[in-house]
Design a protein around this motif. Sequence first.
Motif, short mmCIF file in Angstrom:
data_model
loop_
_atom_site.label_atom_id
_atom_site.label_comp_id
_atom_site.label_asym_id
_atom_site.label_seq_id
_atom_site.Cartn_x
_atom_site.Cartn_y
_atom_site.Cartn_z
N ILE A 255 0.87 -1.18 0.00
CA ILE A 255 0.00 0.00 0.00
C ILE A 255 0.91 1.23 0.00
O ILE A 255 1.50 1.58 1.01
CB ILE A 255 -0.94 0.02 1.23
CG1 ILE A 255 -1.65 -1.33 1.40
CG2 ILE A 255 -1.92 1.18 1.11
CD1 ILE A 255 -2.50 -1.74 0.24
N LEU A 261 -7.53 4.74 -1.04
CA LEU A 261 -7.86 4.00 0.17
C LEU A 261 -8.91 2.91 -0.09
O LEU A 261 -8.77 1.78 0.40
CB LEU A 261 -8.35 4.95 1.26
CG LEU A 261 -8.67 4.30 2.61
CD1 LEU A 261 -7.44 3.62 3.20
CD2 LEU A 261 -9.22 5.34 3.58
N VAL A 288 2.67 -1.50 4.29
CA VAL A 288 1.96 -0.23 4.22
C VAL A 288 2.91 0.94 4.53
O VAL A 288 3.62 0.91 5.54
CB VAL A 288 0.78 -0.20 5.22
CG1 VAL A 288 -0.03 1.07 5.05
CG2 VAL A 288 -0.10 -1.44 5.04
N ARG A 292 0.30 5.99 5.58
CA ARG A 292 -1.05 5.47 5.37
C ARG A 292 -1.46 4.42 6.38
O ARG A 292 -2.59 3.91 6.30
CB ARG A 292 -1.17 4.87 3.95
CG ARG A 292 -0.81 5.82 2.84
CD ARG A 292 -1.62 7.12 2.88
NE ARG A 292 -3.05 6.89 2.78
CZ ARG A 292 -3.69 6.74 1.61
NH1 ARG A 292 -3.02 6.78 0.46
NH2 ARG A 292 -5.00 6.55 1.60
N PHE A 296 -5.46 3.44 6.68
CA PHE A 296 -5.67 2.11 6.09
C PHE A 296 -6.14 1.13 7.17
O PHE A 296 -7.10 0.37 6.95
CB PHE A 296 -4.39 1.61 5.43
CG PHE A 296 -4.47 0.18 4.96
CD1 PHE A 296 -5.18 -0.15 3.81
CD2 PHE A 296 -3.84 -0.83 5.67
CE1 PHE A 296 -5.26 -1.48 3.38
CE2 PHE A 296 -3.91 -2.15 5.24
CZ PHE A 296 -4.62 -2.47 4.10
#
Length: 478
Positions: A255, A261, A288, A292, A296
């Motif tokens: 991510i 998102l 990730v 984020r 997330f």
Amino acid sequence: MSTAIFPNLVAGEWVSGHGALININPSDTDEVVGEYACATSAQVREAASAARSAGAAWAVAAPGVRSDLLRRIADEIERRCGELALLLSREEGKALRDATAEVTRAAEIFRYYSGEVFRMAGERSPSLRSGVTIEVLYEPIGVVGLITPWNFPVVIPAWKIAPALAYGNAVLFKPSELVPASAWALADIIDRAGCPKGLFSLLMGDGTVGREIVDVVDAVSFTGSVATGTAVAQRAAARMIPAQCELGGKNPLVIAADADLDVAVDCAIQGSFMQAGQRCTASSRLIVDVERVADFTQALVARMEKLVIGAAISPGTDIGPVIDERQLAKDLSYIELAETEGARLLTGGGRLNRATPGHFLSPALFGDTSNQMRVNREEIFGPVACIIPVRGYDEALAVANDTDFGLSASIVTSSLKHAQHFKANVRSGLAMVNLPTAGVEFHVPLSGLKSSSYGPPEMGHHAMRFYTKARTAYTFAA
């Protein structure tokens, strides 16, 4: 009152074996789906002998003959889709909508290879010598052993059986002992579609049957665990026969800082938890960007807590049970291990009670993990995912590649630069952009890198590389 035992298909005849596999519904462990005969050593040898006899004629059969058989198989799978999907859900625990999609895909695969039969072309090459012509001919490899896993009990057999028959081979088919019902139904369809007697045999049983098959065939295709696949490849190598092994994965979903998102959360839900995470392409490592992690995590937990975990055939079920008590115990042991290693359980991770006794597990998400934890190194094969924070794209790619596996990998990003770089540099056989790590198509190759794969790829026209052997003919017109 005795229960009828479903027989094996050996040399064109349905015959009893020794003992029986008791097939239990993981959504309701009080229900026996059926009892299925275990093949004997003698039956494996008989099947191999019959396959050699029938295979000689099949290898030179007109393409139209092979195509017609595959088309008839596809047609009946399609006609019986609802029945087969219900059976699959009952024995494997896959939500009914996913089971229906799997059966539909199996029909599509047989239909696809009914066309590939006509594209089994050779090659003509120029020679270094004047007046000499060179032809490359592709011929069936012979009798192939197909050993399949429990997590896709219809579609994985389909993507092995269909090309094997399309390219002129005979088949000895050994399904996982946990899902004999779907395999039996598929074998029955193949038999009733007019498959020549002895060309295709169903040999149910445990790993002993698989080992015996490897000892009598000309090539073996296996899908399953790394440990078993390694043993299969070694046994095949000792006989100097080709082996094709599709094995495990510890697949990363990256991510990026610029990820959408909604797309990121959807990819994680679909890739990590659907079908109870029981997919070799499931994304168990969620890598990730630190920018984020907070949004997330919040969005993913919210989506996870709306998932419906229940009986596979119940309307509205998103995720069914795991396959059996042993897999459930393994999943729970890794959840406990993650907490011991210092990971923080964000949601899920507990056994669930439903109206019927079954192997129900709440999908687990962990935060504060590192890529060196065992839960991020070893394949769990369950609905368990771990968030690994990273700083920037370069670290994300490095972490994604830091694994013994190399099956599938995905990145969620709005950057074309990072998308292109990721596809070129991630060390996996499958590379996805803004898509889940799970989800492959049958007309293109499936293969992994590192410990995830051994031998030629599966599916598409690339399957011909495994199911045929090349011969070269030189001609000088004297």
